[in-house]
Design an enzyme around this catalytic site. Structure first.
Site, short mmCIF file in Angstrom:
data_model
loop_
_atom_site.label_atom_id
_atom_site.label_comp_id
_atom_site.label_asym_id
_atom_site.label_seq_id
_atom_site.Cartn_x
_atom_site.Cartn_y
_atom_site.Cartn_z
N HIS A 99 4.41 1.00 -2.90
CA HIS A 99 3.56 0.29 -1.92
C HIS A 99 3.58 -1.01 -1.77
O HIS A 99 4.67 -1.93 -2.71
CB HIS A 99 1.68 0.12 -3.15
CG HIS A 99 2.10 -0.77 -4.16
ND1 HIS A 99 2.56 -0.49 -5.26
CD2 HIS A 99 1.40 -2.08 -4.34
CE1 HIS A 99 2.54 -1.06 -6.01
NE2 HIS A 99 1.18 -2.20 -5.72
N HIS A 101 2.59 -5.17 -0.54
CA HIS A 101 0.66 -5.89 0.00
C HIS A 101 1.58 -6.60 1.22
O HIS A 101 2.27 -6.45 0.92
CB HIS A 101 1.17 -6.75 -1.77
CG HIS A 101 0.55 -6.87 -3.00
ND1 HIS A 101 -0.94 -6.64 -3.51
CD2 HIS A 101 1.44 -6.05 -3.51
CE1 HIS A 101 -0.61 -5.82 -4.61
NE2 HIS A 101 0.84 -5.29 -4.79
#
Length: 136
Positions: A99, A101
């Protein structure tokens, strides 16, 4: 993975405040946000970290991240955006599903820098660049 929090979000087993979704990626609001607008962009299939991404997923996640970053800047009016992506425990990774941010930043927001800056000499930079280039 059955117990991965992001896999459970992709499968619809856990709620998420979804921003965007396509064939390969999903983005949603971070429930542990540094600022309003702090978003996460994930790859939908379980891939632990950047080392497990193929070219298709790599391209898709960065295309989705660019879209989300533009939306975050437009909606929040932030002064800038920090993209943060960590790999493995030593790299600061805490959720082991790839992932990125997307963190809206504001002048004087007092979020600390990630590392102290050092200026290596040109010979050291050139030597490391050659080693990295050879590893590609």
């Amino acid at each position: 993975m059955d117990d991965c929090i992001f896999c459970r979000i992709v499968r619809g087993e856990l709620p998420a405040s979804k921003i965007h979704e396509d064939e390969h990626t999903m983005s949603f609001m971070n429930i542990m946000a540094a600022h309003p607008g702090h978003a996460l962009v994930i790859v939908k299939p379980h891939r632990k970290d950047i080392f497990e991404l193929d070219d298709t997923l790599s391209a898709a996640v960065f295309q989705a991240t660019a879209k989300v970053a533009k939306a975050v800047k437009a909606v929040t009016g932030c002064d800038g955006v920090t993209l943060f992506q960590a790999n493995e425990v030593a790299g600061g990774q805490t959720v082991f599903h790839f992932h990125i941010h997307v963190l809206p930043r504001f002048n004087d927001d007092h979020l600390l820098p990630f590392w102290p800056a050092v200026a290596p000499n040109r010979a050291d930079l050139d030597a490391m660049a050659a080693r990295l280039s050879a590893a590609l």
